[in-house]
Design a protein around this motif. Sequence first.
Motif, PDB file in Angstrom:
ATOM      1  N   GLU A 195       0.867  -1.301  -0.455  1.00  0.00           N
ATOM      2  CA  GLU A 195      -0.006   0.013   0.293  1.00  0.00           C
ATOM      3  C   GLU A 195       0.583   1.226  -0.066  1.00  0.00           C
ATOM      4  OE1 GLU A 195      -3.824  -1.165   1.881  1.00  0.00           O
ATOM      5  OE2 GLU A 195      -2.537  -1.115   3.581  1.00  0.00           O
TER       6      GLU A 195
ATOM      7  N   ASN B  97      -5.358   7.721   3.885  1.00  0.00           N
ATOM      8  CA  ASN B  97      -5.148   6.456   5.004  1.00  0.00           C
ATOM      9  C   ASN B  97      -6.644   6.561   6.044  1.00  0.00           C
ATOM     10  OD1 ASN B  97      -4.703   3.492   5.525  1.00  0.00           O
ATOM     11  ND2 ASN B  97      -3.415   4.427   7.207  1.00  0.00           N
TER      12      ASN B  97
ATOM     13  N   ASP C  12       1.124   2.763  -2.839  1.00  0.00           N
ATOM     14  CA  ASP C  12      -0.276   3.674  -4.134  1.00  0.00           C
ATOM     15  C   ASP C  12      -0.223   5.052  -4.149  1.00  0.00           C
ATOM     16  OD1 ASP C  12      -1.277   1.430  -4.160  1.00  0.00           O
ATOM     17  OD2 ASP C  12      -2.882   1.249  -2.347  1.00  0.00           O
TER      18      ASP C  12
END
Length: 223
Positions: free
Chosen positions: A82, A200, A85
């Motif tokens: 992640e 996030n 990203d």
Amino acid sequence: MGDARIPTVSGTHLSHDALVAEQAEGSSYELRSLAPDQIELRNRLGAGARYDSDRAPREALTLARRGTAYFLRKLQELSDAELDDESAIPGRSRRYVVAEVGYQARWMAEAVEAVRVQSTAPQISEAGHRAQLERGESLPSRALRYLAWHATTHLNVEWRDLGDDDWDREIEVSGRTMNFRDSVWGRAELIWQRAIDLRNGGLWRDVPPEVRTRIAPELLHER
């Protein structure tokens, strides 16, 4: 290989989460003005523990430390995959955000240390700074996480080692004059902003109003 999450410290020392929480509560006034639980904590930690000097910018330091705890918690929630990203910064991944937080902390810690020990602060050009961030973005996940964790911890230690007179001193770094007292506000602003930029789950309403008025006054009404 599993995710490279931020390490913890075992044994007689505080865990990473406990250390950051204690940092966020740290202040620098006389014991007689502390709450009973704070006096108990200082007595338990002993004479070797570090505390901010009496003239340290307490509010800014608390906000910066709270932002650090918030940022590291959001970083911890992300898997290594992640990190690739996109962040809220156009064209930049989450890795870039982490690298910026880590390298700014390292640069500030080195500048503070230079004043404290009366040495020359390291110099870096704007181009050199950009190149450093580009390299940081490509670091392995474990190294990138460690950069953020270690650099922010180092900066906090340097803040606590500054004496009363040091806080109002200025130092020229890369052609800019920096006052340490004011620089803590800059760190607080950046760490909270970048926590949101990780995309996030960080929310503007989580950012303390004192910081939001500096980086995004129009968002102050959001709760």
